[in-house]
Design an enzyme around this catalytic site. Structure first.
Site, PDB file in Angstrom:
ATOM      1  N   ASP A  97      16.875  12.075 -53.277  1.00  0.00           N
ATOM      2  CA  ASP A  97      16.562  12.387 -51.879  1.00  0.00           C
ATOM      3  C   ASP A  97      17.361  11.449 -50.991  1.00  0.00           C
ATOM      4  O   ASP A  97      17.301  10.209 -51.141  1.00  0.00           O
ATOM      5  CB  ASP A  97      15.066  12.209 -51.627  1.00  0.00           C
ATOM      6  CG  ASP A  97      14.648  12.797 -50.295  1.00  0.00           C
ATOM      7  OD1 ASP A  97      14.165  13.931 -50.272  1.00  0.00           O
ATOM      8  OD2 ASP A  97      14.823  12.103 -49.266  1.00  0.00           O
ATOM      9  N   ILE A  98      18.126  12.024 -50.059  1.00  0.00           N
ATOM     10  CA  ILE A  98      18.915  11.210 -49.134  1.00  0.00           C
ATOM     11  C   ILE A  98      17.966  10.497 -48.170  1.00  0.00           C
ATOM     12  O   ILE A  98      17.100  11.119 -47.545  1.00  0.00           O
ATOM     13  CB  ILE A  98      19.911  12.086 -48.346  1.00  0.00           C
ATOM     14  CG1 ILE A  98      20.883  12.767 -49.307  1.00  0.00           C
ATOM     15  CG2 ILE A  98      20.676  11.262 -47.320  1.00  0.00           C
ATOM     16  CD1 ILE A  98      21.813  13.765 -48.652  1.00  0.00           C
ATOM     17  N   GLU A 107      17.196  17.891 -47.948  1.00  0.00           N
ATOM     18  CA  GLU A 107      17.985  16.789 -48.509  1.00  0.00           C
ATOM     19  C   GLU A 107      17.532  16.421 -49.910  1.00  0.00           C
ATOM     20  O   GLU A 107      17.857  15.350 -50.419  1.00  0.00           O
ATOM     21  CB  GLU A 107      17.884  15.560 -47.591  1.00  0.00           C
ATOM     22  CG  GLU A 107      16.543  14.851 -47.576  1.00  0.00           C
ATOM     23  CD  GLU A 107      15.520  15.485 -46.632  1.00  0.00           C
ATOM     24  OE1 GLU A 107      14.557  14.788 -46.274  1.00  0.00           O
ATOM     25  OE2 GLU A 107      15.697  16.654 -46.254  1.00  0.00           O
TER      26      GLU A 107
END
Length: 383
Positions: free
Chosen positions: A254-255, A297
């Site tokens: 996950d960004i 994301e």
């Protein structure tokens, strides 16, 4: 003996029928590049062959000129269709001047009284050379791009083209044309109609099917697997690992602070971040690793044949690679980071359960400060 004029009429009707049948499809669908041009090439060939059938009945000199122009137009359109289909932009530049010169020569030959049969022979020579060249191009495409259908069309085009060139050269050399030689030229023309006609349609359908398959399995923005395709391939890899008694690990990525990135710099920067992230990850992975975008994301990665220790090393490489990403749309003023959760899939564990554990490890990584890798707790073995 083959009835020459009945043969020409049959080929003419066949070409016109191809074009007419394709007209409703072309007008109602978003078609493969070149298919519309190919349709008009069939129409041009059909109209020209009808002129060739009518000319002896009328004796009009104008029909001979129109017939010559029609052959050149048909060949030009067919070549343009192939160039458009395969993306040969540089070759298309030479098509118009070559076609224009050929048209001038053909019309001049008719006006200067060249016997019609000799003109047909010259046109057959040019068409045979064009067909042979087209077949050679189809056979010489990169191996990864060449399909069995393209090779079949290539062989047919080269054989048909060689037969037409042979017939024309024998005639021009003043040698007696054997009956089988003329029959061979007729068969070659028929093959060009059938194989090129159906072949181009089938190649277009093949490409459309492949495009639809990509749309159904690929994330539009990043080019990665979409959620459904990732689950399908990861599940297949899990079952294979179970049969082979090999480890397989699962990562959730996950960004970090992606919403703030979007809010601060705009969605164009957010899209660039997702694309750059996918590119960075792909560069660090093996060919058989399975990376997909689950949404937003959030990404998932399956590593077949990799134990938990190896997965943690791979995750660390990914994390370091993301730190090196620079986003042009925000002036390289933002440093991306990623949080990763990794788990070893238990041999008796279903994929959704393993994904939930990896997701839990991901939130542990975020809770412990982000920009880090966390290993998930072992899965519960079934009794």
């Amino acid at each position: 003996m083959i009835d020459h004029y009945l043969y020409i009429l049959g080929i003419a009707i066949g070409n016109v029928a191809f074009g007419v049948l394709m007209l409703p499809y072309v007008r109602s669908n978003s078609v493969t590049p070149g298919l519309t041009v190919w349709m008009w090439a069939r129409m041009a060939f059909g109209a020209t062959q009808l002129l060739a059938w009518l000319r002896p009945e009328t004796g009009w000199p104008l029909l001979a000129i129109l017939e010559s122009a029609g052959w050149i137009a048909g060949m030009t359109l067919e070549a343009a269709a192939y160039f458009m289909f395969f993306g040969y932009a540089r070759l298309r530049r030479y098509l118009a001047p070559v076609a224009g010169l050929s048209l001038v020569l053909a019309c001049a030959a008719s006006l200067n009284g060249l016997p019609h049969r000799e003109l047909v022979v010259y046109v057959s020579l040019v068409m045979g050379m064009g067909a042979f060249t087209t077949g050679a191009i189809l056979m010489r495409l990169r191996q990864s791009d060449t399909t069995a259908l393209q090779r079949l069309i290539g062989v047919s085009d080269m054989g048909s083209g060689a037969a037409m060139v042979f017939w024309a050269l024998v005639f021009l050399a003043g040698l007696p044309v054997p009956g089988w030689g003329e029959a061979m030229a007729y068969v070659a023309g028929y093959l060009l109609l059938i194989v090129n006609g159906f072949g181009f349609i089938l190649m277009s359908k093949q490409r459309d099917d492949a495009r639809m398959a990509r749309l159904a399995t690929t994330d539009d923005l990043t080019g990665l697997l979409n959620r459904r395709a990732f689950f399908e391939r990861a599940e297949a890899a899990r079952l294979l690992a179970l049969r082979q008694q090999q480890p397989i690990t699962l990562l959730m990525l996950d960004i970090d602070h992606f919403k703030q990135l979007n809010d601060r710099f705009g969605h164009a920067t957010g899209d660039e971040a997702l694309v750059q992230f996918a590119t960075s990850c792909n560069a660090a992975l093996r060919e058989h690793d399975i990376l997909g975008r689950l949404g937003g994301e959030e990404f998932a990665l399956a590593l077949p044949g990799t134990d938990l220790e190896g997965a943690l090393h791979a995750a660390e490489r990914l994390r370091q690679g993301v730190l090196d990403i620079r986003l042009l749309t925000c002036g390289n003023s933002y440093t991306m980071t990623v949080s990763i959760g990794a788990v070893l899939i238990d041999p008796q564990e279903e994929l959704p359960a393993a994904l939930a554990r990896a997701d839990h490890a991901l939130y542990e990584a975020k809770g412990n400060g982000r920009n880090r890798v966390e290993a998930g707790l072992p899965g519960r073995r079934r009794a």
